[in-house]
Design an enzyme around this catalytic site. Structure first.
Site, PDB file in Angstrom:
ATOM      1  CB  THR A  95    -123.967 -66.725   6.200  1.00 49.03           C
ATOM      2  OG1 THR A  95    -122.900 -67.625   5.895  1.00 49.03           O
ATOM      3  CG2 THR A  95    -125.288 -67.336   5.742  1.00 49.03           C
ATOM      4  CG  LEU A 171    -124.286 -73.751  -3.396  1.00 49.10           C
ATOM      5  CD1 LEU A 171    -125.374 -74.753  -3.766  1.00 49.10           C
ATOM      6  CD2 LEU A 171    -123.120 -73.863  -4.368  1.00 49.10           C
ATOM      7  CE  LYS A 172    -122.721 -71.120   4.951  1.00 52.59           C
ATOM      8  NZ  LYS A 172    -122.067 -69.960   5.539  1.00 52.59           N
ATOM      9  CG  LEU A 173    -129.457 -68.966   2.177  1.00 52.74           C
ATOM     10  CD1 LEU A 173    -130.692 -68.178   1.772  1.00 52.74           C
ATOM     11  CD2 LEU A 173    -129.145 -68.749   3.651  1.00 52.74           C
ATOM     12  CG  ASN A 176    -125.317 -72.854   6.297  1.00 52.96           C
ATOM     13  OD1 ASN A 176    -124.403 -73.477   5.776  1.00 52.96           O
ATOM     14  ND2 ASN A 176    -125.110 -71.769   7.002  1.00 52.96           N
TER      15      ASN A 176
END
Length: 290
Positions: A95, A171-173, A176
Site C-alpha cells: 500500500t 480503491l485500497k485507500l 482503508n
C-alpha cells in the site's frame, strides 16, 4: 509452472509466500532481514541472496513491503527492476498510495517497457493473509490477468479487477479509510462504555450479533474485551494509510478523517504504534480518565 518471487516477508508477505508454496507454485523469497526467508526455505521456498537474484527467471515478482520508499529501494537500489526478465509481471501489492504508484508506472515505462506493472494492493490483515482469504484489488492490462491469476488465487479468496494501473491503489485507500472509521467507532464505543462504568464483557455481549458489527469488527471486539492488542494491522501502518488517503484531497475536505489522523498520531507518539490499531481503545480510555 508459474515461478513467483516474493520480496518482503513481514506480517503480510511471509504468509502470502507460504500460501504460494502451499499452492504448489515455485516460490523464491527474499527479505532484507534473512530470518523470515530461512523459515520459508524450511517450508519449500527457494531462498535468494538478494533482490536481483530473487527475480531472475521469475514470471511474476511480488513486492509486499511497508511503504513507497521500501518499494523503490528494492526496485532501484537492490536492482530488482533491472534484473526482471523481459516479459515478466511485477505485481506491486504494497500500500503506497496513488501518487507513488503513478511514479512507479512512469519508472517501469521508462526503464523496463518490456515488464508489465500490475497495481494490486490487498484488503485484509495478517489473519486473512495466513488463511489465504485476502481480497486482491488488482489493476493493470487485461492481457496479463491469466498470468497473475494463479498467484492471486493462492493468496486471496477473490480478485477484483478495477481498471488501469492506479485504480487498485485508489480503491485500497477507500477500503482503508472505511476500515479506519469502523475501528474508531468500535474503540470509541468501548472506551465510552468504560467511562460510563460498564463492564467490557457486558458491552461485548450486547454488541455481539448486532447488525452494526461486521465479522471483522466482531473479531476485533473480542480482542478488545480481552485487552489483546497483538498487532494484526499495526496502528502505525493504519495511520500511514489514512495519511496516504488525505494526501490525495485538499486539506479540510474530510475534517473527520483529519481529526482521526491527529488522534492516532498522538497515540503513536505515546508509544502505541506497534500495537494493533484497536489499541486506540486504550488511548481513548486513558484520555477519558485523565
Amino acid at each position: 509452472m508459474t515461478r513467483v518471487a516474493v520480496l518482503g516477508l513481514g506480517g503480510m508477505g511471509a504468509p502470502m509466500a507460504a500460501n504460494l508454496v502451499r499452492a504448489g507454485l515455485t516460490t523464491v523469497v527474499w527479505n532484507r532481514h534473512p530470518e523470515p526467508a530461512r523459515a520459508l526455505g524450511d517450508r519449500g521456498a527457494e531462498v535468494a541472496a538478494d533482490a536481483a537474484e530473487a527475480v531472475r527467471g521469475a514470471d511474476v515478482a511480488v513486492t509486499m513491503v511497508t511503504d513507497a520508499a521500501a518499494v523503490r529501494a528494492i526496485a532501484v537500489d537492490q536492482g530488482m527492476l533491472a534484473a526482471l526478465p523481459e516479459g515478466a509481471v511485477w505485481a506491486q501489492m504494497s500500500t503506497i498510495g496513488v501518487t507513488e504508484t503513478a511514479r512507479l508506472a512512469e519508472l517501469v515505462g521508462a526503464e523496463r517497457p518490456g515488464v508489465t506493472l500490475v497495481d494490486a494492493p490487498v484488503a485484509g490483515s495478517r489473519g486473512p493473509a495466513e488463511q489465504g482469504r485476502l481480497v486482491v484489488l488488482a489493476s493493470g492490462p487485461e492481457q496479463v490477468r491469466d498470468r497473475v491469476a494463479p498467484v492471486f488465487d493462492a493468496v486471496g479468496q477473490r480478485t477484483v479487477w478495477v481498471g488501469p494501473v492506479g485504480a487498485g491503489s485508489r480503491l485500497k485507500l477507500v477500503n482503508n479509510l472505511l476500515l479506519a472509521f469502523v475501528n474508531e467507532g468500535l474503540a470509541a464505543a468501548v472506551a465510552f462504555g468504560d467511562a460510563l462504568g460498564l463492564d467490557r464483557g457486558t458491552v461485548r455481549e450486547a454488541l455481539r450479533g448486532s447488525p452494526l458489527v461486521s465479522p471483522w469488527a466482531a473479531e476485533k471486539l473480542e480482542r478488545i474485551a480481552g485487552d489483546d492488542y497483538t498487532a494484526q494491522y499495526s496502528l502505525a501502518l493504519a495511520l500511514k494509510d489514512v495519511d496516504l488517503a488525505l494526501r490525495e484531497v485538499p486539506t479540510g475536505r474530510f475534517p473527520a478523517a483529519e481529526a482521526l489522523a491527529g488522534e492516532w498520531r498522538h497515540a503513536v507518539e505515546q508509544g502505541l504504534g506497534g500495537e494493533d490499531l484497536t489499541v486506540v481503545t486504550r488511548a481513548l480510555a486513558r484520555d477519558m480518565t485523565d
